[in-house]
Write a protein that holds these residues in place. Structure first.
Motif, PDB file in Angstrom:
ATOM      1  N   GLN A  85      64.560  60.693  38.731  1.00 27.91           N
ATOM      2  CA  GLN A  85      65.182  60.308  37.468  1.00 27.91           C
ATOM      3  C   GLN A  85      64.619  58.933  37.074  1.00 27.91           C
ATOM      4  O   GLN A  85      64.908  57.945  37.725  1.00 27.91           O
ATOM      5  CB  GLN A  85      66.698  60.245  37.620  1.00 27.91           C
ATOM      6  N   ASP A  87      64.866  57.371  33.999  1.00 26.68           N
ATOM      7  CA  ASP A  87      65.654  56.617  33.014  1.00 26.68           C
ATOM      8  C   ASP A  87      66.497  55.605  33.781  1.00 26.68           C
ATOM      9  O   ASP A  87      67.356  55.983  34.575  1.00 26.68           O
ATOM     10  CB  ASP A  87      66.539  57.584  32.223  1.00 26.68           C
ATOM     11  N   GLU A  90      70.285  56.101  33.572  1.00 27.36           N
ATOM     12  CA  GLU A  90      70.757  57.264  34.323  1.00 27.36           C
ATOM     13  C   GLU A  90      70.691  57.000  35.823  1.00 27.36           C
ATOM     14  O   GLU A  90      71.576  57.395  36.577  1.00 27.36           O
ATOM     15  CB  GLU A  90      69.925  58.496  33.967  1.00 27.36           C
ATOM     16  N   ARG A  91      69.642  56.326  36.242  1.00 26.50           N
ATOM     17  CA  ARG A  91      69.494  56.015  37.668  1.00 26.50           C
ATOM     18  C   ARG A  91      70.588  55.048  38.122  1.00 26.50           C
ATOM     19  O   ARG A  91      71.168  55.207  39.199  1.00 26.50           O
ATOM     20  CB  ARG A  91      68.108  55.429  37.942  1.00 26.50           C
ATOM     21  N   TRP A  93      73.543  54.591  36.668  1.00 26.59           N
ATOM     22  CA  TRP A  93      74.820  55.316  36.611  1.00 26.59           C
ATOM     23  C   TRP A  93      74.997  56.174  37.865  1.00 26.59           C
ATOM     24  O   TRP A  93      76.077  56.254  38.439  1.00 26.59           O
ATOM     25  CB  TRP A  93      74.864  56.172  35.357  1.00 26.59           C
ATOM     26  N   GLN A  94      73.910  56.802  38.283  1.00 22.97           N
ATOM     27  CA  GLN A  94      73.926  57.625  39.497  1.00 22.97           C
ATOM     28  C   GLN A  94      74.311  56.795  40.719  1.00 22.97           C
ATOM     29  O   GLN A  94      75.104  57.239  41.556  1.00 22.97           O
ATOM     30  CB  GLN A  94      72.533  58.233  39.677  1.00 22.97           C
ATOM     31  N   GLN A 197      80.456  52.452  31.054  1.00 17.84           N
ATOM     32  CA  GLN A 197      79.858  53.398  30.125  1.00 17.84           C
ATOM     33  C   GLN A 197      79.739  52.801  28.728  1.00 17.84           C
ATOM     34  O   GLN A 197      78.763  53.034  28.010  1.00 17.84           O
ATOM     35  CB  GLN A 197      80.700  54.674  30.063  1.00 17.84           C
ATOM     36  N   ARG A 204      71.781  51.532  25.159  1.00 15.61           N
ATOM     37  CA  ARG A 204      70.984  52.615  24.558  1.00 15.61           C
ATOM     38  C   ARG A 204      70.727  52.340  23.069  1.00 15.61           C
ATOM     39  O   ARG A 204      69.629  52.570  22.571  1.00 15.61           O
ATOM     40  CB  ARG A 204      71.704  53.959  24.722  1.00 15.61           C
TER      41      ARG A 204
END
Length: 209
Positions: A85, A87, A90-91, A93-94, A197, A204
């Protein structure tokens, strides 16, 4: 960080070894200064002589626990994070979700690390934590998809802003709750995720195409 595979206690029966380690994790969660080896041996059901056969001193036991705890975190991160991943949001958040999952899977380890982090009791913690942190971060920030960012946005600076904001938020929450009890943090996880979030949504809009 210590190589735990060569430590004397690794030759001990697994059940007995886990009993000692878990008892020590719980005791040191009270804080390094107040932690008492008498309580550890009592909870583990062993003699004090046996404890000091494997660990020469309270400090040596504490340093072993630091290595043990950070090793668990490092292995879990490297094995479970999807580095395919690319992004960064996203990484990141993971990794936040993974950290939450690990806090439930290894509650005593995270209790111990939370206490050690807040106390910064000994140089051993700073060394073990910083070395593990550097190793994780060097891989975490590798191979980021820079094409996701808007034209005119310098990717490295955007990544720095994203990471520093998330780190600052996490440190603020640690100081706000003012507790070393993992359950106090777990009660706030839903709020943490919601607020983080919101920050990610802003990133973003600001940085992404």
């Amino acid at each position: 960080m210590q190589d735990l595979s060569g430590h004397k206690i690794m030759s001990m029966d697994v059940e007995k070894r886990d009993r000692i380690i878990n008892a020590a994790l719980v005791e040191f969660n009270k804080g390094y200064k107040v932690a008492n080896t008498e309580n550890i041996v009592k909870k583990a059901g062993i003699s004090k002589g046996l404890l000091f056969h494997y660990f020469e001193s309270k400090k040596k036991l504490f340093e072993f626990l630091l290595a043990y705890a950070t090793d668990i975190v490092k292995k879990e991160y490297f094995e479970l994070i999807n580095f395919e991943q690319r992004d960064i949001l996203e990484r990141l958040w993971q990794t936040i979700l993974l950290k939450i999952d690990l806090s439930y899977k290894y509650p005593m380890v995270f209790d111990f690390l939370t206490t050690a982090h807040q106390e910064k009791t000994c140089d051993g913690f700073l060394n073990a934590y910083s070395n593990t942190f550097k190793e994780i971060m060097s891989k975490f920030f590798a191979n980021i998809d820079e094409s996701l960012f808007k034209d005119g946005v310098e990717p490295q600076k955007a990544v720095n802003v994203i990471y520093w904001t998330q780190l600052g938020y996490s440190n603020t929450q640690l100081n706000t709750i003012k507790s070393t009890n993992l359950e106090d943090y777990q009660k706030e996880y839903e709020r943490f995720l919601s607020e983080i979030q919101e920050y990610f949504d802003l990133f973003r809009k600001a940085f992404y195409k």
